[in-house]
Design a protein around this motif. Structure first.
Motif, PDB file in Angstrom:
ATOM      1  N   ASP A   8       0.883  -1.168   0.000  1.00  0.00           N
ATOM      2  CA  ASP A   8       0.000   0.000   0.000  1.00  0.00           C
ATOM      3  C   ASP A   8       0.918   1.215   0.000  1.00  0.00           C
ATOM      4  O   ASP A   8       1.691   1.437   0.929  1.00  0.00           O
ATOM      5  N   THR A  11       1.111   3.662   3.059  1.00  0.00           N
ATOM      6  CA  THR A  11       1.521   3.186   4.373  1.00  0.00           C
ATOM      7  C   THR A  11       2.724   3.980   4.857  1.00  0.00           C
ATOM      8  O   THR A  11       3.654   4.225   4.100  1.00  0.00           O
ATOM      9  N   ASP A  13       5.786   4.413   7.900  1.00  0.00           N
ATOM     10  CA  ASP A  13       6.519   3.732   8.963  1.00  0.00           C
ATOM     11  C   ASP A  13       6.492   4.575  10.235  1.00  0.00           C
ATOM     12  O   ASP A  13       5.808   5.599  10.289  1.00  0.00           O
ATOM     13  N   THR A  18       6.782   7.046   3.697  1.00  0.00           N
ATOM     14  CA  THR A  18       6.095   6.116   2.804  1.00  0.00           C
ATOM     15  C   THR A  18       7.118   5.456   1.880  1.00  0.00           C
ATOM     16  O   THR A  18       8.274   5.885   1.815  1.00  0.00           O
TER      17      THR A  18
END
Length: 75
Positions: A8, A11, A13, A18
């Motif tokens: 995705d 997403t 962290d 991303t």
């Protein structure tokens, strides 16, 4: 980085980065990988914990070809 293209693309962290951030922050960013991530829905304006987007990092690194692609997707 090719494996990130299957994730995705929005997403983040624990630092707020991303897959697109990572694609731009490597020593030699790949325009091909950046385009693939964008095709999968990556947003170059998502900010990390430091308040920087992938577009910001591309500008800071003077990666003009990548900046042009990122700006072209989200003007």
């Amino acid at each position: 980085l090719y494996r990130y293209a299957e994730l995705d693309c929005t997403t983040q962290d624990n630092q707020g980065q991303t897959p697109l951030h990572y694609a731009v922050l490597v020593d030699r960013p790949s325009l091909t990988i950046v385009k693939k991530l964008l095709d999968r829905g990556a947003n170059p304006h998502i900010k990390d914990r430091l308040g920087h987007s992938a577009l910001d990092y591309a500008r800071d690194g003077h990666f003009n070809d990548i900046v042009a692609v990122l700006e072209g997707r989200y003007v």
